[in-house]
Design a protein around this motif. Structure first.
Motif, PDB file in Angstrom:
ATOM      1  N   TYR A   1       0.418  -1.228   0.258  1.00 17.68           N
ATOM      2  CA  TYR A   1       0.047   0.118   0.056  1.00 17.68           C
ATOM      3  C   TYR A   1       0.324   1.355   0.635  1.00 17.68           C
ATOM      4  CZ  TYR A   1      -4.142   1.636   0.435  1.00 17.68           C
ATOM      5  OH  TYR A   1      -5.807   2.631   0.288  1.00 17.68           O
TER       6      TYR A   1
ATOM      7  N   CYS B   1       0.136   2.935  -3.366  1.00 18.89           N
ATOM      8  CA  CYS B   1      -0.998   3.450  -3.071  1.00 18.89           C
ATOM      9  C   CYS B   1      -0.939   4.876  -2.889  1.00 18.89           C
ATOM     10  CB  CYS B   1      -1.952   2.751  -2.724  1.00 18.89           C
ATOM     11  SG  CYS B   1      -2.531   1.039  -3.314  1.00 18.89           S
TER      12      CYS B   1
ATOM     13  N   THR C   1      -5.388   7.608  -3.965  1.00 21.52           N
ATOM     14  CA  THR C   1      -5.636   7.338  -3.260  1.00 21.52           C
ATOM     15  C   THR C   1      -6.982   7.887  -2.054  1.00 21.52           C
ATOM     16  OG1 THR C   1      -3.562   5.160  -2.702  1.00 21.52           O
ATOM     17  CG2 THR C   1      -5.320   4.789  -1.395  1.00 21.52           C
TER      18      THR C   1
ATOM     19  N   GLN D   1     -11.886  -1.817  -1.789  1.00 23.38           N
ATOM     20  CA  GLN D   1     -10.524  -1.177  -1.433  1.00 23.38           C
ATOM     21  C   GLN D   1      -9.056  -2.186  -2.143  1.00 23.38           C
ATOM     22  OE1 GLN D   1      -9.421   1.678  -0.399  1.00 23.38           O
ATOM     23  NE2 GLN D   1     -11.432   2.085  -0.355  1.00 23.38           N
TER      24      GLN D   1
ATOM     25  N   TYR E   1      -8.833  -2.414  -5.739  1.00 25.08           N
ATOM     26  CA  TYR E   1      -7.801  -1.436  -5.790  1.00 25.08           C
ATOM     27  C   TYR E   1      -6.857  -0.911  -5.732  1.00 25.08           C
ATOM     28  CZ  TYR E   1      -6.230   4.384  -5.299  1.00 25.08           C
ATOM     29  OH  TYR E   1      -5.092   5.232  -5.158  1.00 25.08           O
ATOM     30  N   LEU E   2      -6.030  -1.398  -4.665  1.00 23.58           N
ATOM     31  CA  LEU E   2      -4.788  -1.924  -4.533  1.00 23.58           C
ATOM     32  C   LEU E   2      -4.741  -2.647  -5.858  1.00 23.58           C
ATOM     33  CD1 LEU E   2      -2.357  -2.579  -2.692  1.00 23.58           C
ATOM     34  CD2 LEU E   2      -3.460  -3.925  -1.109  1.00 23.58           C
TER      35      LEU E   2
ATOM     36  N   ARG F   1      -3.771  -0.321  -8.771  1.00 27.34           N
ATOM     37  CA  ARG F   1      -2.079   0.059  -8.976  1.00 27.34           C
ATOM     38  C   ARG F   1      -1.167  -0.464  -8.728  1.00 27.34           C
ATOM     39  NH1 ARG F   1      -3.352   5.491  -6.803  1.00 27.34           N
ATOM     40  NH2 ARG F   1      -1.069   4.978  -6.926  1.00 27.34           N
TER      41      ARG F   1
END
Length: 216
Positions: free
Chosen positions: A155, A159, A164, A198, A201-202, A205
């Motif tokens: 993360y 991100c 983020t 989440q 999204y992680l 990315r």
């Protein structure tokens, strides 16, 4: 004349920048250098001050947004119900895992029944049970901590930026304000939906960053 000519070497002094002679104190050079260092320190101080101001503003904005979002979440009955549900399911799953671990430990500790001395057999039984449960719980905890550290590192690496923060706040606001409408369309736990978003999204990315560094 050709047979008696000689080559004579005449030393020539090469000029050096900012230095006219050996006794020169290079005043112009020293003054220019001091002026450059002063200006460099001043610009570095201004840049540091602006960086601190930007980070402070970003922190205050994030704090305000998260606080107002949290207060609004506390007013949402649907979200509170889903939070209680997911924590209840997690605690039930944890109790079930503990029960399985104790049952497995008791099965392993049954080896002590082969010992004819009842007192020694009882001591070995409890030692084996505690040892098995302790090793299993410690190993599971260590693996969970290592997994969490790995996720946090990913993360931070991929991100840790304003995008983020905006994505987290936007998804949280959408789920909080439109939770009832989302529950009508698909019966899913809202907190699990937020964590699922989440995770997606992680993954996106990480994939984009890997693709970027591969093509460079």
């Amino acid at each position: 004349a050709r047979t008696h000519q000689k080559i004579v070497e005449i030393p020539v002094e090469k000029p050096v920048l900012y230095e006219k002679c050996e006794a020169c104190d290079r005043t112009d050079y020293q003054n220019a250098k001091a002026k450059y260092e002063t200006q460099k320190e001043r610009l570095a101080g201004q840049y540091k001050a602006k960086t601190v101001m930007f980070q402070t503003t970003l922190f205050l904005l994030a704090w305000y947004s998260m606080t107002t979002t949290l207060f609004q979440a506390l007013k949402s009955d649907v979200l509170l119900s889903d939070c209680k549900s997911i924590f209840h399911d997690a605690s039930s799953f944890l109790q079930t895992c503990i029960g399985w671990t104790i049952d497995a430990g008791q099965s392993v500790a049954q080896i002590s029944t082969k010992i004819p001395n009842a007192f020694i057999a009882g001591i070995i039984y409890w030692l084996l049970l505690i040892l098995f449960v302790g090793i299993y719980v410690a190993g599971t905890g260590i693996l969970a901590i290592l997994r969490e550290i790995k996720i946090i590192e990913l993360y931070k690496k991929n991100c840790w930026d304003v995008i983020t923060l905006l994505m987290i706040l936007t998804s949280a606001v959408v789920i909080i304000y439109f939770g009832e409408s989302i529950k009508k369309v698909m019966p899913i736990n809202l907190l699990f939906l937020l964590l699922f978003i989440q995770g997606i999204y992680l993954g996106i990315r990480c994939y984009l960053n890997t693709l970027y560094w591969t093509n460079r």
